[in-house]
Write a protein that holds these residues in place. Structure first.
Motif, short mmCIF file in Angstrom:
data_model
loop_
_atom_site.label_atom_id
_atom_site.label_comp_id
_atom_site.label_asym_id
_atom_site.label_seq_id
_atom_site.Cartn_x
_atom_site.Cartn_y
_atom_site.Cartn_z
N SER A 81 -0.06 -7.96 6.70
CA SER A 81 0.78 -8.53 5.64
C SER A 81 0.77 -7.65 4.39
N ARG A 82 -0.31 -6.88 4.20
CA ARG A 82 -0.41 -6.02 3.02
C ARG A 82 0.06 -4.60 3.28
N ALA A 110 -7.81 -15.86 2.53
CA ALA A 110 -6.75 -14.87 2.30
C ALA A 110 -7.09 -13.95 1.15
N TRP A 111 -7.81 -14.45 0.16
CA TRP A 111 -8.18 -13.64 -1.00
C TRP A 111 -9.47 -12.85 -0.79
N THR A 144 -4.23 -10.35 7.69
CA THR A 144 -4.24 -9.98 6.27
C THR A 144 -3.80 -8.54 6.08
N SER A 158 -2.19 -13.63 1.35
CA SER A 158 -2.93 -12.38 1.49
C SER A 158 -2.29 -11.23 0.71
N THR A 159 -1.04 -11.39 0.32
CA THR A 159 -0.32 -10.27 -0.30
C THR A 159 -0.55 -10.17 -1.80
N PRO A 179 -0.37 -15.40 5.53
CA PRO A 179 0.12 -14.04 5.23
C PRO A 179 0.60 -13.88 3.79
N GLY A 228 0.68 -11.77 10.93
CA GLY A 228 0.76 -10.95 9.72
C GLY A 228 2.18 -10.52 9.42
N ARG A 234 -8.09 -12.48 12.15
CA ARG A 234 -7.65 -12.90 10.81
C ARG A 234 -7.56 -11.70 9.88
N SER A 235 -8.47 -10.73 10.06
CA SER A 235 -8.41 -9.50 9.27
C SER A 235 -7.12 -8.74 9.54
#
Length: 435
Positions: free
Chosen positions: A66-67, A354-355, A63, A279-280, A276, A141, A59-60
């Motif tokens: 996606s960033r 996500a946050w 995230t 997460s951005t 995703p 992601g 999951r990391s």
């Protein structure tokens, strides 16, 4: 916020493996018998549980990808995560393998001794599974859901059909079936390596960063804690039922929960598709869109769960063709009320993860745990399986209210949810009287 195409792809990717399992279960029972199939299923379950023990790295990765900006940055994330999960998977394999070896050495069960002969292969399968999860997280992601679900579907077909083919035409010995499962995982990992390697140009951009590893671990540690705690929440009710009721009650409850719970694949597909995007940005960037989505899907889920309650008697009668359908249907009706709240709570659950606020989810669940256990024991003791379903509903309602509050949604705006909850509860108990 929702991309209908992404949701549809993720939903199809979750539904097709269920269909494959429904088809293959009778074939397995015919080929190897219930006892061996039970042992093989346990191996599948154990591997599935080890899949969530990756410190939340997959999951990391979703995230972080996606960033991230630039191919080198994304390649660094994937290589660093793969290195982490290789080491962590090897450590778990050694510890778990050693514990199982000692257990098998002193066990008198022939089945355990038979499974133990495939222990080296089982140990190999753990890091293979974790690396595969890392690569799948990278595809999520990048929002390559069609590609990720296609690979997962290939994996599900391989896991079910190759051992079945082995049982019919090669050998029905458990070690051979387990080896077939691990070989399937190796094949799937190879496919992931090819697809992800080409997509992110990993061969040319090799990079393992200590700082990236630390960042992934920091983000994923609280996710991992939640992942470890959640199965306890979802399985402890059957343990309590076994303590206060008979085996038939456990079976009825298990059938009801496992079948009606399949409705949850839709919110899970939605969760996977929006993770995703959430997460951005920050909570402020997405809060209003999240609230608007909640207002829309609350009615959709009310209709789905209401229909499940109304149709449960007929569906379970036609499917089971056994008097146990009466108790299964009764449990399913009450459980569907809690499932409605639980499915609506997946949105804030996903947003908080996500946050980077998974610690908040962990604190909420730890706070709920003692109250849930007390309610579960008391209600199960007095009302049996229906009491356990009611306890699940109460926890789901509390979970829903608290998680939405943590996302900034005012409690005073929950009036419509409360009205619909009461309506759904009345419908469930009214339909229960017709059984």
């Amino acid at each position: 916020m929702f991309n209908i195409r992404h949701i549809a792809v993720n939903l199809l990717g979750s539904a097709l493996p269920i269909l494959i399992i429904l088809i293959t279960v009778p074939l397995y029972l015919h080929a190897i018998g219930a006892e061996k199939y039970g042992a093989l299923s346990l191996v599948w379950i154990v591997f599935g549980y080890f899949g969530i023990l990756d410190f939340g790295i997959s999951r990391s990765v979703t995230t972080a990808i996606s960033r991230a900006e630039g191919r080198q940055a994304k390649a660094d994330i994937i290589w660093s995560a793969a290195a982490l999960n290789t080491g962590w998977g090897a450590l778990i394999a050694i510890i778990g393998g050693g514990a199982f070896f000692l257990y098998a050495r002193y066990s008198s069960s022939p089945m355990v001794a038979e499974v133990a002969t495939a222990l080296p292969w089982m140990m190999l399968g753990i890091p293979v599974l974790m690396i595969t999860s890392t690569l799948n997280g990278a595809l999520d992601g990048e929002e390559r859901f069609k590609m990720a679900n296609s690979l997962q579907l290939v994996g599900s077909i391989l896991y079910q059909l190759v051992p079945l083919f082995t049982a019919y035409y090669v050998s029905d010995h458990l070690p051979d079936l387990i080896i077939a499962v691990i070989l399937c995982r190796l094949v799937l990992l190879t496919l992931y390596c090819i697809v992800v390697g080409r997509l992110f140009d990993l061969a040319a951009l090799f990079s393992v960063s200590k700082s990236t590893m630390i960042s992934l671990l920091k983000f994923g540690s609280s996710i991992a804690a939640v992942n470890i705690l959640d199965p306890i929440f979802t399985r402890i009710d059957q343990v309590i039922i076994a303590r206060f009721a008979g085996a038939s009650d456990v079976a009825a409850y298990s059938i009801a929960v496992n079948s009606i719970g399949r409705l949850g694949i839709l919110p899970m597909a939605m969760s996977r598709s929006i993770f995703p995007k959430l997460s951005t940005g920050t909570a402020d960037d997405h809060r209003e869109a999240l609230f608007s989505s909640k207002s829309k899907i609350i009615w959709i889920w009310f209709g789905i769960c209401g229909a499940a309650i109304v149709a449960s008697d007929l569906v379970y009668y036609l499917w089971l063709r056994d008097p146990i359908y009466v108790e299964v249907s009764a449990v399913a009706k009450i459980y569907a009320v809690g499932l409605w709240a639980n499915c609506l709570g997946i949105l804030p659950y996903t947003a908080l993860q996500a946050w980077g606020r998974s610690t908040t989810i962990l604190k909420v669940h730890l706070l709920e745990m003692p109250f849930y256990l007390v309610a579960l024991v008391l209600l199960t003791y007095h009302y049996g399986t229906l009491g356990a379903a009611i306890a699940y509903g109460l926890r789901s309602y509390a979970d829903y209210i608290i998680l939405w509050k943590m996302c900034g949604y005012p409690v005073r705006r929950q009036g419509m949810f409360t009205i619909l909850l009461i309506a759904l509860s009345v419908l469930a108990f009214a339909m229960h009287q017709f059984v």
